[in-house]
Design a protein around this motif. Structure first.
Motif, PDB file in Angstrom:
ATOM      1  N   ALA A 114       0.655  -1.559   0.172  1.00 53.87           N
ATOM      2  CA  ALA A 114      -0.047  -0.357   0.142  1.00 53.87           C
ATOM      3  C   ALA A 114       1.582   0.947  -0.222  1.00 53.87           C
ATOM      4  CB  ALA A 114      -0.972   0.106   1.576  1.00 53.87           C
ATOM      5  N   LYS A 115       1.739   1.245   0.249  1.00 51.51           N
ATOM      6  CA  LYS A 115       3.081   2.505   0.646  1.00 51.51           C
ATOM      7  C   LYS A 115       4.777   2.406  -0.601  1.00 51.51           C
ATOM      8  CE  LYS A 115       2.868   3.341   5.803  1.00 51.51           C
ATOM      9  NZ  LYS A 115       2.699   3.188   6.466  1.00 51.51           N
ATOM     10  N   ASN A 116       4.353   1.012  -0.876  1.00 52.81           N
ATOM     11  CA  ASN A 116       4.989   0.554  -2.171  1.00 52.81           C
ATOM     12  C   ASN A 116       6.307   1.266  -1.721  1.00 52.81           C
ATOM     13  OD1 ASN A 116       3.925   0.869  -4.491  1.00 52.81           O
ATOM     14  ND2 ASN A 116       3.939   2.649  -5.921  1.00 52.81           N
ATOM     15  N   THR A 117       6.609   0.344  -0.215  1.00 44.91           N
ATOM     16  CA  THR A 117       7.700   0.826   0.357  1.00 44.91           C
ATOM     17  C   THR A 117       8.070  -0.719   1.094  1.00 44.91           C
ATOM     18  OG1 THR A 117       7.212   3.051   1.239  1.00 44.91           O
ATOM     19  CG2 THR A 117       8.270   2.093   2.557  1.00 44.91           C
ATOM     20  N   VAL A 118       9.672  -0.435   0.883  1.00 47.08           N
ATOM     21  CA  VAL A 118      10.665  -2.354   1.089  1.00 47.08           C
ATOM     22  C   VAL A 118      11.023  -1.856   2.352  1.00 47.08           C
ATOM     23  CG1 VAL A 118      12.236  -3.801   0.186  1.00 47.08           C
ATOM     24  CG2 VAL A 118       9.984  -3.716  -1.153  1.00 47.08           C
ATOM     25  N   TYR A 119      11.271  -2.939   3.273  1.00 46.83           N
ATOM     26  CA  TYR A 119      12.310  -2.367   4.054  1.00 46.83           C
ATOM     27  C   TYR A 119      13.003  -3.992   4.424  1.00 46.83           C
ATOM     28  CZ  TYR A 119       7.762   0.374   5.533  1.00 46.83           C
ATOM     29  OH  TYR A 119       6.908   1.155   5.616  1.00 46.83           O
ATOM     30  N   LEU A 120      14.459  -2.977   5.524  1.00 48.80           N
ATOM     31  CA  LEU A 120      14.983  -4.119   5.421  1.00 48.80           C
ATOM     32  C   LEU A 120      15.188  -3.863   7.028  1.00 48.80           C
ATOM     33  CD1 LEU A 120      17.800  -6.178   4.172  1.00 48.80           C
ATOM     34  CD2 LEU A 120      19.166  -3.943   4.761  1.00 48.80           C
ATOM     35  N   GLN A 121      15.184  -5.418   7.985  1.00 50.70           N
ATOM     36  CA  GLN A 121      15.472  -4.632   9.253  1.00 50.70           C
ATOM     37  C   GLN A 121      16.610  -5.254   9.308  1.00 50.70           C
ATOM     38  OE1 GLN A 121      13.249  -3.594  11.880  1.00 50.70           O
ATOM     39  NE2 GLN A 121      15.190  -3.998  13.432  1.00 50.70           N
ATOM     40  N   MET A 122      17.576  -4.586  10.192  1.00 46.71           N
ATOM     41  CA  MET A 122      18.575  -5.380  10.482  1.00 46.71           C
ATOM     42  C   MET A 122      19.590  -5.304  12.112  1.00 46.71           C
ATOM     43  SD  MET A 122      21.225  -3.278   7.293  1.00 46.71           S
ATOM     44  CE  MET A 122      20.961  -1.786   8.701  1.00 46.71           C
TER      45      MET A 122
END
Length: 123
Positions: A75-83
């Motif tokens: 929905a936000k067109n966002t990808v995350y990388l949790q490190m």
């Protein structure tokens, strides 16, 4: 025109955590793979993780498997990388990048790139 904007980098102590974001715009991304890469000074750009945008299949480099998690918010067109459990050797500029249709861990197979965000892990 595709635009990728990374955010969330910073300075953290070893053992700490950071979450990077990559906001994408310019078209629909249903049949794409979003990858995270990193480049440390004097080293080549290396694959970190990737996710298939529509289904959510994920891929990781062995060096980050079990510590990093890639996810997306359609929905936000966002990808995350949790490190998590960050190490000094994770210090690098982190980039997100797009590839159409097929997965690859090769940076030269990705067509669109963000500007990068610096991650520094102190010992």
């Amino acid at each position: 025109q595709v635009q990728l904007v990374e955010s969330g980098g910073g300075l953290v102590q070893a053992g700490g955590s950071l979450r990077l974001s990559c906001a994408a715009s310019g078209r629909t991304f249903s049949n794409d793979y979003m990858g995270w890469f990193r480049q440390a000074p004097g080293k080549e750009r290396e694959f970190v993780a990737a996710i298939r945008w529509n289904i959510g299949n994920t891929y990781y480099a062995e060096t980050v498997q079990g510590r990093f998690t890639i996810s997306r918010d359609n929905a936000k067109n966002t990808v995350y990388l949790q490190m998590n459990s960050l190490k000094p050797e994770d210090t690098a500029v982190y980039y997100c990048a797009l590839r159409r249709t097929y997965y690859s861990s090769r940076s030269d197979q990705y067509s669109d790139w963000g500007q990068g965000t610096q991650v520094t892990v102190s010992s």
